[in-house]
Design a protein around this motif. Sequence first.
Motif, PDB file in Angstrom:
ATOM      1  N   LYS A 175       0.936  -0.932  -0.171  1.00  0.00           N
ATOM      2  CA  LYS A 175       0.053  -0.486   0.045  1.00  0.00           C
ATOM      3  C   LYS A 175       1.365   1.178  -0.135  1.00  0.00           C
ATOM      4  CE  LYS A 175      -3.984   0.034   2.475  1.00  0.00           C
ATOM      5  NZ  LYS A 175      -4.438   0.001   3.998  1.00  0.00           N
ATOM      6  N   ILE A 176       0.957   1.797  -1.151  1.00  0.00           N
ATOM      7  CA  ILE A 176       1.532   2.913  -1.301  1.00  0.00           C
ATOM      8  C   ILE A 176       1.656   4.459  -1.696  1.00  0.00           C
ATOM      9  CG2 ILE A 176       4.008   3.314  -3.169  1.00  0.00           C
ATOM     10  CD1 ILE A 176       4.654   0.409  -3.750  1.00  0.00           C
ATOM     11  N   ALA A 177       1.459   5.489  -1.167  1.00  0.00           N
ATOM     12  CA  ALA A 177       1.705   6.428  -1.313  1.00  0.00           C
ATOM     13  C   ALA A 177       2.431   7.684  -2.200  1.00  0.00           C
ATOM     14  CB  ALA A 177       0.848   7.700  -0.084  1.00  0.00           C
ATOM     15  N   LEU A 178       1.844   8.489  -3.248  1.00  0.00           N
ATOM     16  CA  LEU A 178       2.696   9.256  -4.624  1.00  0.00           C
ATOM     17  C   LEU A 178       2.654  10.744  -3.955  1.00  0.00           C
ATOM     18  CD1 LEU A 178       2.714   7.537  -7.461  1.00  0.00           C
ATOM     19  CD2 LEU A 178       4.015   6.583  -5.911  1.00  0.00           C
ATOM     20  N   LEU A 179       3.877  10.972  -3.660  1.00  0.00           N
ATOM     21  CA  LEU A 179       4.337  12.263  -3.538  1.00  0.00           C
ATOM     22  C   LEU A 179       5.339  13.317  -4.380  1.00  0.00           C
ATOM     23  CD1 LEU A 179       3.231  14.866  -1.676  1.00  0.00           C
ATOM     24  CD2 LEU A 179       5.392  14.448  -0.349  1.00  0.00           C
ATOM     25  N   LYS A 200       2.493  -3.082 -11.087  1.00  0.00           N
ATOM     26  CA  LYS A 200       2.626  -4.582 -11.715  1.00  0.00           C
ATOM     27  C   LYS A 200       2.955  -5.496 -11.024  1.00  0.00           C
ATOM     28  CE  LYS A 200       4.348  -2.597 -16.489  1.00  0.00           C
ATOM     29  NZ  LYS A 200       5.549  -2.509 -17.795  1.00  0.00           N
ATOM     30  N   LEU A 201       4.055  -4.966  -9.499  1.00  0.00           N
ATOM     31  CA  LEU A 201       3.825  -6.087  -8.651  1.00  0.00           C
ATOM     32  C   LEU A 201       2.877  -6.279  -8.083  1.00  0.00           C
ATOM     33  CD1 LEU A 201       7.498  -4.969  -7.930  1.00  0.00           C
ATOM     34  CD2 LEU A 201       7.051  -6.892  -9.554  1.00  0.00           C
ATOM     35  N   GLY A 202       1.624  -6.189  -8.263  1.00  0.00           N
ATOM     36  CA  GLY A 202       0.750  -6.687  -7.397  1.00  0.00           C
ATOM     37  C   GLY A 202       0.881  -5.146  -6.389  1.00  0.00           C
ATOM     38  N   ALA A 203       1.324  -3.674  -6.126  1.00  0.00           N
ATOM     39  CA  ALA A 203       1.278  -3.064  -5.013  1.00  0.00           C
ATOM     40  C   ALA A 203      -0.236  -2.391  -5.758  1.00  0.00           C
ATOM     41  CB  ALA A 203       2.196  -2.738  -5.158  1.00  0.00           C
ATOM     42  N   GLU A 204      -1.065  -1.423  -4.315  1.00  0.00           N
ATOM     43  CA  GLU A 204      -1.722  -0.372  -4.610  1.00  0.00           C
ATOM     44  C   GLU A 204      -1.772   0.695  -4.503  1.00  0.00           C
ATOM     45  OE1 GLU A 204      -5.917   0.429  -2.884  1.00  0.00           O
ATOM     46  OE2 GLU A 204      -4.895  -1.170  -2.037  1.00  0.00           O
ATOM     47  N   ILE A 205      -1.555   1.421  -5.084  1.00  0.00           N
ATOM     48  CA  ILE A 205      -1.145   3.726  -4.475  1.00  0.00           C
ATOM     49  C   ILE A 205      -2.380   3.715  -4.004  1.00  0.00           C
ATOM     50  CG2 ILE A 205      -0.258   5.565  -5.660  1.00  0.00           C
ATOM     51  CD1 ILE A 205       1.688   3.256  -6.801  1.00  0.00           C
ATOM     52  N   VAL A 206      -2.772   3.551  -2.895  1.00  0.00           N
ATOM     53  CA  VAL A 206      -3.611   4.239  -2.823  1.00  0.00           C
ATOM     54  C   VAL A 206      -3.914   6.151  -2.191  1.00  0.00           C
ATOM     55  CG1 VAL A 206      -3.153   2.296  -0.147  1.00  0.00           C
ATOM     56  CG2 VAL A 206      -2.234   4.587   0.067  1.00  0.00           C
ATOM     57  N   PRO A 230      -0.742   4.755   4.546  1.00  0.00           N
ATOM     58  CA  PRO A 230      -0.010   3.921   2.922  1.00  0.00           C
ATOM     59  C   PRO A 230       0.736   3.565   3.585  1.00  0.00           C
ATOM     60  CG  PRO A 230       0.684   5.979   3.239  1.00  0.00           C
ATOM     61  CD  PRO A 230      -0.891   6.139   3.667  1.00  0.00           C
ATOM     62  N   GLU A 231       1.626   1.948   3.856  1.00  0.00           N
ATOM     63  CA  GLU A 231       3.029   1.313   4.119  1.00  0.00           C
ATOM     64  C   GLU A 231       3.832   1.871   3.874  1.00  0.00           C
ATOM     65  OE1 GLU A 231       1.414  -3.506   4.410  1.00  0.00           O
ATOM     66  OE2 GLU A 231       2.065  -2.299   2.118  1.00  0.00           O
ATOM     67  N   ILE A 232       4.606   2.997   3.090  1.00  0.00           N
ATOM     68  CA  ILE A 232       5.530   3.934   2.666  1.00  0.00           C
ATOM     69  C   ILE A 232       4.660   4.775   1.721  1.00  0.00           C
ATOM     70  CG2 ILE A 232       6.070   1.991   0.457  1.00  0.00           C
ATOM     71  CD1 ILE A 232       8.675   2.434   1.464  1.00  0.00           C
ATOM     72  N   ILE A 233       5.452   6.071   1.854  1.00  0.00           N
ATOM     73  CA  ILE A 233       5.281   6.704   1.298  1.00  0.00           C
ATOM     74  C   ILE A 233       7.036   7.084  -0.275  1.00  0.00           C
ATOM     75  CG2 ILE A 233       4.850   9.768   0.399  1.00  0.00           C
ATOM     76  CD1 ILE A 233       4.077   9.337   4.035  1.00  0.00           C
ATOM     77  N   TYR A 234       6.421   6.655  -1.489  1.00  0.00           N
ATOM     78  CA  TYR A 234       7.711   7.185  -2.579  1.00  0.00           C
ATOM     79  C   TYR A 234       8.028   8.997  -3.170  1.00  0.00           C
ATOM     80  CZ  TYR A 234      10.578   7.036  -6.250  1.00  0.00           C
ATOM     81  OH  TYR A 234      11.434   6.537  -7.608  1.00  0.00           O
ATOM     82  N   ALA A 235       8.666   9.343  -2.688  1.00  0.00           N
ATOM     83  CA  ALA A 235       8.440  11.062  -2.572  1.00  0.00           C
ATOM     84  C   ALA A 235      10.360  11.483  -3.847  1.00  0.00           C
ATOM     85  CB  ALA A 235       8.938  12.120  -1.460  1.00  0.00           C
ATOM     86  N   PRO A 236       9.764  10.884  -4.956  1.00  0.00           N
ATOM     87  CA  PRO A 236      10.793  11.547  -5.711  1.00  0.00           C
ATOM     88  C   PRO A 236      11.335  12.465  -5.723  1.00  0.00           C
ATOM     89  CG  PRO A 236       8.635  10.581  -7.265  1.00  0.00           C
ATOM     90  CD  PRO A 236       8.455  11.113  -5.301  1.00  0.00           C
ATOM     91  N   ILE A 237      11.969  13.294  -5.135  1.00  0.00           N
ATOM     92  CA  ILE A 237      11.920  14.698  -5.381  1.00  0.00           C
ATOM     93  C   ILE A 237      13.421  15.193  -4.805  1.00  0.00           C
ATOM     94  CG2 ILE A 237       9.576  15.671  -4.738  1.00  0.00           C
ATOM     95  CD1 ILE A 237      10.418  15.503  -1.660  1.00  0.00           C
TER      96      ILE A 237
END
Length: 393
Positions: A175-179, A200-206, A230-237
């Motif tokens: 369960k992933i958040a994007l920022l 593709k790997l079966g994760a959900e962008i919540v 979410p379980e983790i936050i992906y922040a490519p900044i």
Amino acid sequence: MQMVASVIALGALQIGCGKKEGADAGGANRNAANAAEWKVGAYLSLSGDDTAFGTDSKEGIELAVDEINKGGGPKGKPLKVLYEDDKSKPEEATNKVLQLIDRDGVIAVIGEVASARSRAGGIVANKKKVPMITPSSTHPDVTKDRPFVFRACFTDDVQGRMGARFVVTDLGKKKIALLFASDDLYSSGLATEFREEAKKLGAEIVIEKKFLKKETNFTTYINEIKAASPEIIYAPIYYNAMAPIARQAKAAGVPGSMFMGGDGWDALELVRDAGEEMEGAYFTSHFAPDVPWQNSQDFVAKYKARYGGRNPSAIAAMAYDATRLLGDAIGRAKTDTPEGVRDAIAETKGFQGATGTINIDAERNADKPIVIVQIKDKQFHFHSAVGGQVPPK
């Protein structure tokens, strides 16, 4: 890495250059074989918003040049690097590369860190048929359809996919958040690659939250993300946005260990400004000071000896690799011309760099390992490596 910039007017190629196209690399570089030294240009952000990147790059280049010249230099002649400050602006990058080629007659060019500036400078270098190596610009467009432009780093499409695999497969987060910054090509591009691979790997962008680069208050975004659990936050900044986000996240009860980022975090300013708040976070990068590869450790020792015991950044390590790779190519070139050097760079295989084993592929990109870095005790630490050819320890 790449920084957002406004669209560059290609007409700038005509400004400041009164010569005809036929006078590009030829007149300036024809006598390279007879010169007493190899003149190489470097355009860097030595002032402006991204001065830290330019300063680190210059240190890596200078260390490599000293090492190369102590060994006698390519074909027995020393390298001499001519530096130009692009002031962290793409339009200045265009002008500086023109000057280095037309005025100074360099046989090759090193630069830049930011993809927007490397893209601008690369247009000029390719037009002038002078080889250019960017140490650390990761956007795929920098080298695309430009046979004279190379990179010594991986690309964002690879980085985004590998980041997703690490989060979903290695960390087991589903369960992933994007920022990310919607008006930044680097940030939005990495988010896109990560999102597609994670799904593709079966994760959900919540939840996805987008912001503009100029924003400084992220509390509302953070609270909305927190509410989505979410379980983790992906922040490519970039580091200069991540530091205030980390501080505001901690105030909202979101720990640093909840975050995952990309190589835009890789500046010592991040742990200086928000090291405590970022404790436990991961990011994909090119290097860490404690990477357990012999070439890397040799580089760290040389860097610390020269620069007062400081650990090198990934930017410094990549600039060091790009310079050494260029010196190696000049030494292998069948002709002492920009075209000869270009061909030698393209043939590079198994180059043992500080950031891993580098193979230049058919698209002029570096096939090499991606390093997973974790922030612990206000320092960057090697966690693991994925992809590429991992060097021996």
